[in-house]
Design an enzyme around this catalytic site. Structure first.
Site, PDB file in Angstrom:
ATOM      1  N   LYS A 114       0.820  -1.219   0.000  1.00 23.60           N
ATOM      2  CA  LYS A 114       0.000   0.000   0.000  1.00 23.60           C
ATOM      3  C   LYS A 114       0.847   1.259   0.000  1.00 23.60           C
ATOM      4  O   LYS A 114       0.499   2.256  -0.629  1.00 23.60           O
ATOM      5  CB  LYS A 114      -0.930   0.021   1.221  1.00 23.60           C
ATOM      6  N   LYS A 206      -5.265  -9.471  -7.089  1.00 27.32           N
ATOM      7  CA  LYS A 206      -6.519  -9.785  -6.392  1.00 27.32           C
ATOM      8  C   LYS A 206      -7.585  -8.745  -6.742  1.00 27.32           C
ATOM      9  O   LYS A 206      -7.261  -7.592  -7.055  1.00 27.32           O
ATOM     10  CB  LYS A 206      -6.307  -9.901  -4.884  1.00 27.32           C
ATOM     11  N   LYS A 209     -11.098  -3.333  -3.621  1.00 28.94           N
ATOM     12  CA  LYS A 209     -11.997  -2.168  -3.568  1.00 28.94           C
ATOM     13  C   LYS A 209     -11.377  -0.970  -4.277  1.00 28.94           C
ATOM     14  O   LYS A 209     -12.061  -0.092  -4.755  1.00 28.94           O
ATOM     15  CB  LYS A 209     -12.256  -1.754  -2.115  1.00 28.94           C
TER      16      LYS A 209
HETATM   17  P1  TYM Z   1     -10.802  -5.688   3.805  1.00 31.34           P
HETATM   18  O1  TYM Z   1     -11.818  -4.658   4.116  1.00 31.34           O
HETATM   19  O2  TYM Z   1      -9.723  -5.351   2.833  1.00 31.34           O
HETATM   20  O3  TYM Z   1     -11.493  -6.991   3.282  1.00 31.34           O
HETATM   21  C1  TYM Z   1     -12.573  -7.565   3.981  1.00 31.34           C
HETATM   22  C2  TYM Z   1     -12.554  -9.083   3.861  1.00 31.34           C
HETATM   23  O4  TYM Z   1     -12.629  -9.461   2.481  1.00 31.34           O
HETATM   24  C3  TYM Z   1     -11.544 -10.334   2.172  1.00 31.34           C
HETATM   25  N1  TYM Z   1     -11.132 -10.072   0.781  1.00 31.34           N
HETATM   26  C4  TYM Z   1     -11.017 -11.031  -0.149  1.00 31.34           C
HETATM   27  N2  TYM Z   1     -11.227 -12.354  -0.103  1.00 31.34           N
HETATM   28  C5  TYM Z   1     -11.041 -13.051  -1.252  1.00 31.34           C
HETATM   29  N3  TYM Z   1     -10.651 -12.473  -2.430  1.00 31.34           N
HETATM   30  C6  TYM Z   1     -10.432 -11.144  -2.505  1.00 31.34           C
HETATM   31  N4  TYM Z   1     -10.067 -10.588  -3.667  1.00 31.34           N
HETATM   32  C7  TYM Z   1     -10.608 -10.349  -1.340  1.00 31.34           C
HETATM   33  N5  TYM Z   1     -10.485  -9.025  -1.077  1.00 31.34           N
HETATM   34  C8  TYM Z   1     -10.807  -8.874   0.234  1.00 31.34           C
HETATM   35  C9  TYM Z   1     -10.438  -9.970   3.141  1.00 31.34           C
HETATM   36  O5  TYM Z   1      -9.513 -11.026   3.299  1.00 31.34           O
HETATM   37  C10 TYM Z   1     -11.228  -9.701   4.399  1.00 31.34           C
HETATM   38  O6  TYM Z   1     -11.538 -10.913   5.075  1.00 31.34           O
HETATM   39  N6  TYM Z   1      -7.709  -5.609   7.736  1.00 31.34           N
HETATM   40  C11 TYM Z   1      -8.985  -6.083   7.265  1.00 31.34           C
HETATM   41  C12 TYM Z   1     -10.150  -5.617   8.100  1.00 31.34           C
HETATM   42  C13 TYM Z   1     -10.033  -5.937   9.553  1.00 31.34           C
HETATM   43  C14 TYM Z   1     -10.225  -7.193  10.161  1.00 31.34           C
HETATM   44  C15 TYM Z   1     -10.051  -6.981  11.550  1.00 31.34           C
HETATM   45  C16 TYM Z   1     -10.524  -8.463   9.660  1.00 31.34           C
HETATM   46  C17 TYM Z   1      -9.755  -5.041  10.529  1.00 31.34           C
HETATM   47  N7  TYM Z   1      -9.771  -5.671  11.724  1.00 31.34           N
HETATM   48  C18 TYM Z   1     -10.165  -8.027  12.461  1.00 31.34           C
HETATM   49  C19 TYM Z   1     -10.623  -9.496  10.576  1.00 31.34           C
HETATM   50  C20 TYM Z   1     -10.447  -9.286  11.948  1.00 31.34           C
HETATM   51  C21 TYM Z   1      -9.200  -5.565   5.842  1.00 31.34           C
HETATM   52  O7  TYM Z   1      -8.628  -4.593   5.446  1.00 31.34           O
HETATM   53  O8  TYM Z   1     -10.140  -6.231   5.145  1.00 31.34           O
END
Ligand code: TYM
Length: 343
Positions: A114, A206, A209
């Site tokens: 990032k 991947k 968003k």
């Molecule tokens: P975030 O918001 O980027 O993504 C949310 C969830 O979606 C999954 N994900 C994917 N899975 C499969 N293929 C993809 N292309 C893909 N893109 C996103 C992510 O793995 C995630 O499960 N840091 C985390 C948010 C967070 C969190 C937490 C998660 C903050 N605190 C505590 C679990 C526990 C994040 O940025 O996810």
């Protein structure tokens, strides 16, 4: 000591939700409601580690909470809330900032991706982000966290922080009456197909968003025509589909599209290829588009209804935050005493 089987997960309101978020995370949250205590959070404090226009932040926060409910999370069973309403997340993350080591944080590949060339100019919050994530999870002593593949390294860091805290404060933890660990060693729940959904335009990246190309991403709120058009234009290859999953090796785009089909239909790759093996993309892509629309359209309809009713959403989020706080506060009280803060 045994810990209550408890699941925590979160999604960042930093863009429109997409198929990767649905298949890698949200869809897998639902059955856990019946076997665990479950907390599902909209992690707005994580979102602001990069600039978010405040109106967008609000809109995406409601959208994620609506997606949770429209996908089958029941606010009566699961605790659904937004992170910033429970300030204990910030407090515990500060303590974890003082437990985690610089070297651990510097190894985080997501930060490096990032920050890129621009690492001098990103926020301090972006660097500390995984420590806040560890706080989210350990504040509730969660034993399992369902996430997609890209979050696995952050979960390893969470375990390292828990172990170091348990070790550094072992005397105080024992004095407080705990036999063993204070924090659990949380398990990553990331198995099954579609743990890493790829861009429709490039099988090496991947789905995300923040992808600049709209056609590479299927959004949960896309209408049926848009979904069909994106799948039709998805990059594939010239060969027909293989007969078995092994035949997908070295064919990243094919593997991605068949993986999406398998995940959406709850079937194995081999089962899907048993049906489509030997056939071309002209047969497969329309079937995939129909399937994606059949799964996503009802969810999108319900999401639209829910985001239109902000007062209902506010009630759900406030109630969720109250229930989350009721778990977090006693733990935080103990953490303060363990660390040596006078109250
Ligand atoms: P975030 O918001 O980027 O993504 C949310 C969830 O979606 C999954 N994900 C994917 N899975 C499969 N293929 C993809 N292309 C893909 N893109 C996103 C992510 O793995 C995630 O499960 N840091 C985390 C948010 C967070 C969190 C937490 C998660 C903050 N605190 C505590 C679990 C526990 C994040 O940025 O996810």
């Amino acid at each position: 000591m045994t810990f209550t089987p408890r699941v925590f997960s979160g999604i960042k309101p930093s863009g429109d939700l997409h198929l990767g978020n649905y298949l890698g995370a949200i869809r897998r949250f639902v059955p856990l409601q019946d076997t665990h205590e479950t907390l599902y959070c909209v992690v707005d404090m994580h979102a602001i580690t990069v600039w978010q226009a405040p109106e967008d932040l609000k809109r995406w926060t409601y959208e994620i909470a609506a997606a949770y409910i429209a996908s089958g999370l029941d606010p009566g069973k699961s605790i659904i809330f937004n992170q910033s309403q429970v300030m204990e997340h910030a407090e515990l993350s500060w303590i974890f900032n003082c437990v985690a080591r610089m070297g651990w944080m510097e190894r985080m590949t997501q930060f490096k991706d990032k920050a890129g060339e621009n690492s001098e100019n990103v926020s301090l919050g972006l660097f500390a982000y995984p420590s806040l994530m560890a706080a989210d999870i350990l504040l509730y002593k969660a034993t399992g966290v369902p996430v997609g593949d890209d979050q696995k390294q952050h979960l390893e860091l969470t375990r390292d922080i828990a172990k170091k805290f348990n070790h550094d404060f072992r005397k105080q933890i024992k004095d407080l009456g705990f036999e063993e660990e204070f924090f659990p060693i949380t398990e990553t729940l990331a198995t099954g197909p579609a743990m890493r959904v790829k861009s429709l335009k490039d099988g090496t990246r991947k789905m995300s968003k923040s992808d600049a190309s709209d056609t590479s991403t299927i959004y949960m709120m896309d209408d049926a025509g848009t979904i069909a058009r994106k799948i039709k234009r998805a990059t594939s290859d010239a060969a027909p589909l293989p007969e078995t999953a092994q035949g997908l090796a070295g064919r990243a785009e094919a593997e991605n599209l068949v993986g999406i089909f398998a995940a959406l239909s709850n079937r194995s790759l081999d089962d899907v290829l048993g049906e489509f093996g030997g056939r071309g993309w002209g047969a497969f892509k329309p079937a995939l588009a129909d399937l994606a629309v059949a799964v996503l359209a009802p969810i999108a309809g319900e999401m639209a209804r829910l985001v239109g009713d902000r007062s209902e959403m506010d009630t759900i989020l406030r109630d969720g935050a109250d229930r989350a706080r009721a778990i977090a506060q006693p733990t935080m009280d103990q953490v303060r005493r363990i660390v040596g803060f006078i109250r």
